[in-house]
Design a protein around this motif. Structure first.
Motif, mmCIF file in Angstrom:
data_model
loop_
_atom_site.group_PDB
_atom_site.id
_atom_site.type_symbol
_atom_site.label_atom_id
_atom_site.label_comp_id
_atom_site.label_asym_id
_atom_site.label_seq_id
_atom_site.Cartn_x
_atom_site.Cartn_y
_atom_site.Cartn_z
ATOM 1 N N ILE A 120 -3.561 11.137 -5.394
ATOM 2 C CA ILE A 120 -4.664 10.224 -5.274
ATOM 3 C C ILE A 120 -5.554 9.342 -5.810
ATOM 4 C CG2 ILE A 120 -6.120 9.993 -3.026
ATOM 5 C CD1 ILE A 120 -4.996 12.095 -1.876
ATOM 6 N N ALA A 121 -6.115 10.384 -6.598
ATOM 7 C CA ALA A 121 -7.287 9.008 -7.541
ATOM 8 C C ALA A 121 -5.975 8.318 -8.416
ATOM 9 C CB ALA A 121 -7.861 9.710 -8.966
ATOM 10 N N ALA A 122 -5.269 9.017 -8.735
ATOM 11 C CA ALA A 122 -4.084 7.963 -9.693
ATOM 12 C C ALA A 122 -3.300 7.284 -8.943
ATOM 13 C CB ALA A 122 -3.233 9.111 -10.221
ATOM 14 N N LEU A 123 -3.461 6.808 -7.393
ATOM 15 C CA LEU A 123 -2.498 6.336 -7.088
ATOM 16 C C LEU A 123 -3.227 4.284 -7.036
ATOM 17 C CD1 LEU A 123 -1.697 7.658 -3.570
ATOM 18 C CD2 LEU A 123 -0.076 7.029 -5.282
ATOM 19 N N PRO A 124 -1.692 3.705 -8.284
ATOM 20 C CA PRO A 124 -2.325 2.406 -8.045
ATOM 21 C C PRO A 124 -2.302 0.958 -7.366
ATOM 22 C CG PRO A 124 -0.331 2.368 -8.605
ATOM 23 C CD PRO A 124 -0.761 4.019 -8.237
ATOM 24 N N ARG A 125 -2.872 1.553 -5.854
ATOM 25 C CA ARG A 125 -2.418 0.641 -4.520
ATOM 26 C C ARG A 125 -3.045 1.331 -3.341
ATOM 27 N NH1 ARG A 125 -0.124 -1.223 -8.491
ATOM 28 N NH2 ARG A 125 1.760 -2.626 -8.763
ATOM 29 N N LEU A 126 -3.530 0.286 -2.520
ATOM 30 C CA LEU A 126 -4.279 0.966 -1.390
ATOM 31 C C LEU A 126 -3.320 1.699 -1.341
ATOM 32 C CD1 LEU A 126 -6.047 -1.246 1.244
ATOM 33 C CD2 LEU A 126 -4.773 0.626 1.969
ATOM 34 N N VAL A 127 -4.064 3.043 -0.082
ATOM 35 C CA VAL A 127 -3.682 4.226 0.160
ATOM 36 C C VAL A 127 -3.809 4.364 1.751
ATOM 37 C CG1 VAL A 127 -3.756 7.156 -0.020
ATOM 38 C CG2 VAL A 127 -4.173 5.442 -2.034
ATOM 39 N N VAL A 128 -2.704 4.778 2.037
ATOM 40 C CA VAL A 128 -3.276 5.173 4.233
ATOM 41 C C VAL A 128 -2.596 6.028 4.114
ATOM 42 C CG1 VAL A 128 -3.236 4.370 5.813
ATOM 43 C CG2 VAL A 128 -2.920 2.522 4.252
ATOM 44 N N VAL A 129 -3.639 7.108 4.064
ATOM 45 C CA VAL A 129 -3.495 8.496 4.752
ATOM 46 C C VAL A 129 -3.191 8.865 5.942
ATOM 47 C CG1 VAL A 129 -4.128 11.618 4.671
ATOM 48 C CG2 VAL A 129 -5.220 9.899 2.898
ATOM 49 N N ASP A 130 -1.863 9.669 6.269
ATOM 50 C CA ASP A 130 -0.620 9.347 7.722
ATOM 51 C C ASP A 130 -1.662 10.399 8.002
ATOM 52 O OD1 ASP A 130 0.804 7.818 8.310
ATOM 53 O OD2 ASP A 130 2.228 9.371 7.306
ATOM 54 N N HIS A 149 0.689 -1.260 0.416
ATOM 55 C CA HIS A 149 -0.288 0.227 0.176
ATOM 56 C C HIS A 149 1.294 1.244 0.313
ATOM 57 C CE1 HIS A 149 1.130 -0.784 4.320
ATOM 58 N NE2 HIS A 149 0.878 0.245 4.978
ATOM 59 N N ILE A 150 0.410 2.416 -0.067
ATOM 60 C CA ILE A 150 1.266 3.682 -0.332
ATOM 61 C C ILE A 150 0.466 4.606 0.731
ATOM 62 C CG2 ILE A 150 1.090 5.619 -1.492
ATOM 63 C CD1 ILE A 150 1.209 3.719 -4.306
ATOM 64 N N VAL A 151 1.099 5.324 1.660
ATOM 65 C CA VAL A 151 1.181 5.780 2.887
ATOM 66 C C VAL A 151 1.277 6.964 2.350
ATOM 67 C CG1 VAL A 151 1.712 6.162 5.457
ATOM 68 C CG2 VAL A 151 2.009 4.090 4.719
ATOM 69 N N ILE A 152 0.517 8.245 2.561
ATOM 70 C CA ILE A 152 0.692 9.371 2.159
ATOM 71 C C ILE A 152 0.222 10.481 3.229
ATOM 72 C CG2 ILE A 152 0.647 10.059 -0.338
ATOM 73 C CD1 ILE A 152 -2.300 10.520 -0.084
ATOM 74 N N TYR A 153 1.541 11.129 3.024
ATOM 75 C CA TYR A 153 1.756 12.428 4.354
ATOM 76 C C TYR A 153 1.623 13.963 4.036
ATOM 77 C CZ TYR A 153 2.464 14.426 9.303
ATOM 78 O OH TYR A 153 2.373 15.200 10.016
ATOM 79 N N PHE A 154 0.306 14.480 4.486
ATOM 80 C CA PHE A 154 0.006 15.618 4.047
ATOM 81 C C PHE A 154 -0.543 16.731 4.972
ATOM 82 C CE2 PHE A 154 -3.836 15.293 2.665
ATOM 83 C CZ PHE A 154 -4.335 14.008 1.948
ATOM 84 N N GLU A 155 -0.439 18.066 4.671
ATOM 85 C CA GLU A 155 -1.382 18.782 5.718
ATOM 86 C C GLU A 155 -2.797 19.501 4.383
ATOM 87 O OE1 GLU A 155 1.701 21.225 6.489
ATOM 88 O OE2 GLU A 155 1.721 20.432 8.331
#
Ligand SMILES: O=C(O)c1cc(C(=O)O)oc(=O)c1
Length: 292
Positions: free
Chosen positions: A165-175, A148-154
């Motif tokens: 985010i819509a284009a990410l090709p794996r499950l996404v986890v938002v920090d 999966h892909i962890v993303i950290y943003f404000e």
């Protein structure tokens, strides 16, 4: 930058709340030890050593069974310290890597072998110099299918993050839920925007973590955080995982007591069923799926 910083509590209390058997601290870090695993020349903070021995002692003290070690920005894209933490855990830790997008497929396979199950894209300007979305997308397509892909943003860049985010090709986890302003309450604009992101894809997960960061002004016991976050956990209970965030990078001016951080759990996940999902079932699906 020469002075080394301590951002963690020297003597955290024992929590009142007891996590269920098999509970996973799914967001924590290791720093060094520096003599073995030097920090990145691009690091924005220089911490004292907070190695796996300290992390596992805290795990036991707080009543957890396993850890997910997320590569901290101070180690850049060299994952050696995090891989070492996983290696010395006796099977009780897995991890999330930060990579140079030019990483080879063989190196990705080696990270998987070392216990990594995801990568992290960090968009915080105070933590990283650049966050090239095109290169991130390219490497995202080369990840193992079950990563999966962890993303950290404000919260202030959530809108501009949407197409990426819509284009990410794996499950996404938002920090840390993309750092909403929790003082706005559960129906405030930041929480509304975050809910609409979650509603845009059913494979976007989140971490309802860091009351100390997100409710900094009010402080412990972080009542705004509890009020704003509990409804989110209730409504998206199959899509959240939890962690202490130890050793709390950059929190040296307001170091949280980890026992109190754990005592936030029953306030945002009040039933045994919610707690089981948040601490066991959900993180097991991402990090130890072969055991389910
Ligand atoms: O908000 C932060 O300062 C922060 C930093 C890091 C890191 O340095 O990797 O990780 C986090 O989860 C949070």
């Amino acid at each position: 930058m020469s002075e080394r910083i301590i951002s963690w509590h020297g003597n955290p209390s024992r929590p009142t709340y007891t996590p269920p058997p098999g509970a996973i601290d799914a967001h924590c870090h290791v720093f060094g030890p520096m003599a073995q695993f030097p920090f990145s020349p691009k690091a924005k903070y220089l911490p004292e050593d907070a190695g796996p021995d300290k992390l596992f002692a805290l795990r036991d003290h707080l009543g957890f069974s396993r850890n997910v070690i997320v590569q901290a920005s101070c180690h850049g894209t060299n994952n050696a310290a995090t891989l070492n933490g996983i290696a010395v855990s006796g099977g009780k830790a897995r991890g999330v890597a930060v990579v140079d997008p030019a990483i080879s497929d063989e190196e990705i396979a080696a990270l998987h072998q070392g216990g990594m199950r995801g990568i992290r894209f960090n968009f915080l300007k105070r933590l990283v110099d650049d966050a090239p979305k095109d290169k991130f997308l390219e490497v995202a397509h080369r990840l193992p299918k079950d990563w999966h892909i962890v993303i950290y943003f404000e919260a202030d860049i959530l809108e501009e993050m949407r197409p990426f985010i819509a284009a990410l090709p794996r499950l996404v986890v938002v920090d840390h839920m993309g750092r909403p302003d929790v003082t706005q309450g559960p129906d405030g604009p930041d929480m509304k925007a975050f809910r609409s992101l979650l509603d845009s894809r059913d494979d976007i997960w989140f971490k309802p973590t860091c009351p100390d960061r997100l409710d900094l002004a009010a402080g412990d016991p972080w009542n705004n955080f509890a009020d704003a976050v509990a409804p989110l956990v209730a409504d998206y209970s199959d899509r959240c995982i939890w962690g202490t965030d130890w050793p709390h990078p950059n929190m040296e001016k307001a170091i949280p007591d980890d026992g109190h951080i754990v005592d936030m759990i029953p306030r945002i996940a009040p039933t045994a069923e919610l707690q089981q999902k948040l601490l066991v079932t959900n993180p097991m699906r991402l990090y130890w799926p072969e055991e389910l």
